[in-house]
Design a protein around this motif. Structure first.
Motif, mmCIF file in Angstrom:
data_model
loop_
_atom_site.group_PDB
_atom_site.id
_atom_site.type_symbol
_atom_site.label_atom_id
_atom_site.label_comp_id
_atom_site.label_asym_id
_atom_site.label_seq_id
_atom_site.Cartn_x
_atom_site.Cartn_y
_atom_site.Cartn_z
ATOM 1 N N ARG A 298 1.166 -1.150 -0.201
ATOM 2 C CA ARG A 298 -0.043 -0.168 0.105
ATOM 3 C C ARG A 298 1.275 1.568 -0.325
ATOM 4 O O ARG A 298 1.384 1.340 0.860
ATOM 5 N N PHE A 299 0.288 1.824 -1.196
ATOM 6 C CA PHE A 299 1.574 2.848 -1.465
ATOM 7 C C PHE A 299 0.574 4.588 -1.151
ATOM 8 O O PHE A 299 1.090 5.537 -1.061
ATOM 9 N N GLY A 300 -0.745 4.492 -1.064
ATOM 10 C CA GLY A 300 -1.559 5.399 -1.334
ATOM 11 C C GLY A 300 -2.213 6.101 0.494
ATOM 12 O O GLY A 300 -1.083 6.101 1.357
ATOM 13 N N LEU A 301 -1.821 7.640 -0.562
ATOM 14 C CA LEU A 301 -2.416 8.710 0.445
ATOM 15 C C LEU A 301 -4.275 8.410 0.981
ATOM 16 O O LEU A 301 -4.637 8.774 1.908
ATOM 17 N N ILE A 302 -4.886 6.953 0.329
ATOM 18 C CA ILE A 302 -5.885 6.784 -0.068
ATOM 19 C C ILE A 302 -6.203 5.312 -0.299
ATOM 20 O O ILE A 302 -5.659 5.238 -0.098
ATOM 21 N N HIS A 303 -6.752 5.214 1.367
ATOM 22 C CA HIS A 303 -6.533 3.445 1.142
ATOM 23 C C HIS A 303 -7.355 2.617 0.835
ATOM 24 O O HIS A 303 -8.999 3.746 1.134
ATOM 25 N N VAL A 304 -7.647 1.851 0.176
ATOM 26 C CA VAL A 304 -8.970 1.285 -0.218
ATOM 27 C C VAL A 304 -9.257 0.007 -0.319
ATOM 28 O O VAL A 304 -7.867 -0.554 0.332
#
Length: 447
Positions: free
Chosen positions: A414-420
């Motif tokens: 996971r690299f996101g600023l937003i969790h999916v």
């Protein structure tokens, strides 16, 4: 506490790539790409994952743009799926695919977010791969025609274009190391592909200039840094070769019109060299408006005989590491940018990717990711240092806006600023999202 100020017009953004977020792999007339094929070979991708659905941004782009608006992004870097436009890599344009990107771009512009478009982020149409892919020189002209079609279709809408994302990965990681599509392990193939990518880049720039399209065009190599372990010449030379593999090999042809001798010698020592045809170097040697730079990691390095392609071993001095096990080396961003300034001058630069993998999950409706915040803070500080020392950095794009399909590692990174949530596709902004929002709004960084 110190305040690190960025210019008022500094372009803060975030980035994604088509195959990693779009999904809708068999919708809207899209053809197969090499990643659709590669992910279906057992053992290629962790947990047997694929990008069939990914983040479903093909259907949820309005929701994602609303998140960008809340974040305060000034630009959004995305890529176009070549096989959505030309399902077989060439021929007639698939209007349904083109219309999707028009809707995306129009929605970005309506929300005052500058579209920053990458033409090629690794997803070659499978039909072209069937004919040899990037090893076949005919792919160069197929790319040139695809690029021209996109310049024409979005002239006046998209003002920032990058031709290729991370050509090192497309060539060496995919054709020599072999853990990206198409998964070959042959150094000569990799060197040949690298050269064809460079020529294809040059052809696209030529077309952009000749037709007088509105906007700017550049190129986005990934770079890293190796700091010599000692002052011994052999340590310095080994590190120079390792850095040159990503920097000089992919930038000297553009800025100097030639491949660096020290890298030609390094490859020829292993029986590999580019097939340079008459006129190739002149095509590559086109002025670009900016460089996009992707940076994640680096380390100390020292010479070790017969150790890998460049006789280099990385020395771990106790680095903190991300959940991808990459050393955290913010100073490397400063050092590689200064190296590039010294070699190529004050070229305008956008950091088109920088970020960290931390697999923090949602708890009590929130995703707390303090290590990502620290990673971003430290790298923005080093970026500002380089700017103070004359590197012409115009913007910074965090990787990534969303947790997404992370290539060979599937959905395990996971690299996101937003969790999916990949089961429900629910988006949850992380604490790093709100931290970055504050940085963008203030225009400065607390350290």
């Amino acid at each position: 506490m110190s305040i690190i100020q960025f210019p008022a017009d500094f372009c803060f953004g975030a980035a994604t790539a088509a195959y990693q977020v779009e999904g809708a792999w068999n919708e809207g007339g899209r053809g197969l790409s090499i990643w659709d094929t590669y992910t279906r070979v057992p053992g290629n991708i962790r947990n047997g994952d694929n990008g069939d659905t990914a983040c479903d941004s093909y259907h949820r782009y309005e929701e994602d743009i609303a998140c960008m608006k809340e974040l305060g992004l000034r630009t959004y870097r995305f890529s176009i799926s070549w096989s959505r436009i030309f399902p077989d890599g060439a021929g007639e344009i698939n209007q349904e695919g083109l219309d999707y990107y028009h809707r995306l771009v129009d929605q970005l512009i309506a929300n005052s977010i500058e579209p920053f478009c990458t033409l090629y982020h690794w997803d070659l149409p499978q039909k072209l791969q069937d004919n040899g892919g990037w090893k076949n020189r005919e792919t160069i002209e197929a790319f040139a025609k695809y690029a021209e079609a996109m310049f024409e279709a979005f002239n006046g809408k998209i003002k920032y274009w990058t031709t290729f994302n991370e050509p090192w990965c497309v060539s060496f990681k995919a054709h020599y190391i072999g853990d990206l599509a198409p998964g070959e392990q042959n150094l000569q193939s990799a060197v040949g592909v690298a050269h064809h990518l460079m020529v294809a880049h040059g052809r696209a720039v030529q077309i952009f200039r000749k037709s007088g399209f509105d906007g700017q065009i550049g190129y986005a190599p990934n770079v890293s840094w190796r700091e010599p372990y000692s002052s011994r010449p052999e340590d310095a030379e080994a590190c120079r070769r390792r850095v040159g593999w990503m920097v000089e090999w992919f930038l000297d042809p553009i800025f100097k019109g030639e491949y660096p001798d020290f890298m030609l010698r390094a490859f020829e020592a292993h029986g590999a060299k580019p097939d340079i045809r008459p006129g190739d170097m002149e095509i590559i040697h086109q002025p670009v408006d900016f460089l996009g730079i992707n940076y994640y990691t680096g380390s100390l390095g020292r010479y070790k005989q017969d150790n890998g392609l460049f006789e280099l071993e990385d020395i771990d001095e106790g680095y903190e590491r991300t959940d991808f096990n990459w050393p955290i080396y913010p100073e490397g961003l400063y050092k590689v940018l200064m190296h590039m300034k010294q070699r190529y001058g004050a070229v305008p630069i956008y950091i088109t990717e920088n970020g960290a993998c931390y697999n923090d999950e949602k708890a009590d409706g929130k995703v707390r990711d303090p290590k990502r915040i620290e990673y971003l803070r430290k790298h923005l500080l080093q970026l500002n240092r380089a700017m103070e020392d004359g590197v012409a950095v115009k913007g910074y794009m965090a990787w990534s806006l969303l947790d997404n399909f992370e290539w060979a590692d599937g959905y395990s990174r996971r690299f996101g600023l937003i969790h999916v949530d990949f089961a429900t596709l629910e988006r949850t902004p992380k604490e790093s999202f709100f931290w970055y929002k504050k940085v963008i709004s203030n225009g400065w960084l607390e350290v």
